[in-house]
Enzyme design. Structure first.
Site, mmCIF file in Angstrom:
data_model
loop_
_atom_site.group_PDB
_atom_site.id
_atom_site.type_symbol
_atom_site.label_atom_id
_atom_site.label_comp_id
_atom_site.label_asym_id
_atom_site.label_seq_id
_atom_site.Cartn_x
_atom_site.Cartn_y
_atom_site.Cartn_z
ATOM 1 N N HIS A 65 0.816 -1.220 0.000
ATOM 2 C CA HIS A 65 0.000 0.000 0.000
ATOM 3 C C HIS A 65 0.846 1.266 0.000
ATOM 4 C CE1 HIS A 65 0.441 -0.170 4.532
ATOM 5 N NE2 HIS A 65 0.552 1.132 4.342
ATOM 6 N N ASP A 113 0.324 -7.704 1.625
ATOM 7 C CA ASP A 113 0.619 -6.270 1.586
ATOM 8 C C ASP A 113 2.137 -6.112 1.633
ATOM 9 O OD1 ASP A 113 0.573 -3.527 1.713
ATOM 10 O OD2 ASP A 113 -0.114 -3.434 3.801
ATOM 11 N N GLY A 209 5.314 -0.406 6.135
ATOM 12 C CA GLY A 209 6.413 -0.890 5.320
ATOM 13 C C GLY A 209 7.669 -1.206 6.092
#
Length: 260
Positions: A65, A113, A209
């Site tokens: 994302h 993700d 992340g």
């Protein structure tokens, strides 16, 4: 209905997810986590958008994302501590390729993700910039395992990105527990890692992340890629922070690096 928030791009996704930053932590020692990078976007000036992990001199692992916006120009800052100052050891390298996991659909509750970004030139490895170690394929940490979350995200709800890298000890919550109806229920899967949920420590916006660092045999391994939190608050009781489980993505990571 639960609301989830992605942790890195500071944007709300649908009704369920939000982006994370370290809450309940403290400033790390400079370059104590030499594989941690700041992923930065360009909009007039460079700005921190997400964290990431250097896993190869030319490749950084981050959340899907964080980089699923076509047309955005990215760079990574390696060897950084204060992202608003140039202190000497930093390396700033442009991203020349983004590879999203093909199973990443934009739905955080489905998982995968994760993304890899290729650097335009190889990072120079030294005592301030090193590669993160990845766990063996399929490895799952036990419940209540002590790890360390790191990032430049918010340090309190409604705050702003931290100038300096933060760290906090945080304990894992196994899938059997995390998927209970009173925690995350069906919003989490077994390809994710949960940690926290005690109401005191968590990831928060700006941490997306980044790595979940877990010590094994005297070395730290990156077991997670920060993915989402509960939109009701970054350190919401009984809503652990959720990471993509790196050991479930090892084959894909290696394929991306090998293909180049």
């Amino acid at each position: 209905m639960l609301t989830l928030v992605i942790l890195g791009s500071l944007a709300l996704l649908g009704q369920c997810f939000e982006s994370p930053r370290i809450i309940g932590g403290a400033e790390s020692q400079p370059n104590a986590w030499p594989w941690q990078v700041s992923l930065q976007g360009l909009s007039g000036n460079w700005y921190h958008t997400c964290g990431g992990t250097l896993v190869h001199p030319r490749w950084v692992m981050t959340a899907g994302h964080c980089v699923d916006r076509p047309g955005t120009i990215y760079r990574v800052a390696l060897g950084d501590h204060n992202i608003y100052a140039t202190e000497g050891p930093e390396q700033y390298i442009l991203v020349d390729k983004v590879v999203l996991n093909k199973q990443w659909s934009g739905d955080l509750s489905v998982g995968h993700d994760i993304a890899m970004v290729r650097l335009a030139e190889a990072a120079v490895l030294n005592d301030k910039v090193q590669l993160g170690l990845l766990p063996p394929k399929g490895e799952v940490l036990p419940n209540d395992y002590l790890c360390v979350a790191t990032g430049w995200g918010y340090t309190f709800n409604g705050g702003q990105v931290s100038p300096v890298l933060q760290q906090t000890p945080i304990r894992t919550v196994d899938y059997k527990t995390c998927s209970r109806p009173d925690l995350w229920g069906y919003y989490v899967t077994d390809i994710m890692v949960c940690a926290g949920g005690d109401g005191f420590v968590s990831g928060c916006q700006g941490d997306s992340g980044g790595p979940l660092n877990c010590e094994q045999g005297g070395k730290f391994y990156v077991h997670g890629v920060t993915s989402f939190i509960y939109a009701g608050g970054c350190r919401f009781y009984m809503k652990p922070t959720v990471w993509t489980r790196v050991s479930a993505e090892i084959d894909w990571i290696n394929q991306v690096i090998t293909k180049g």
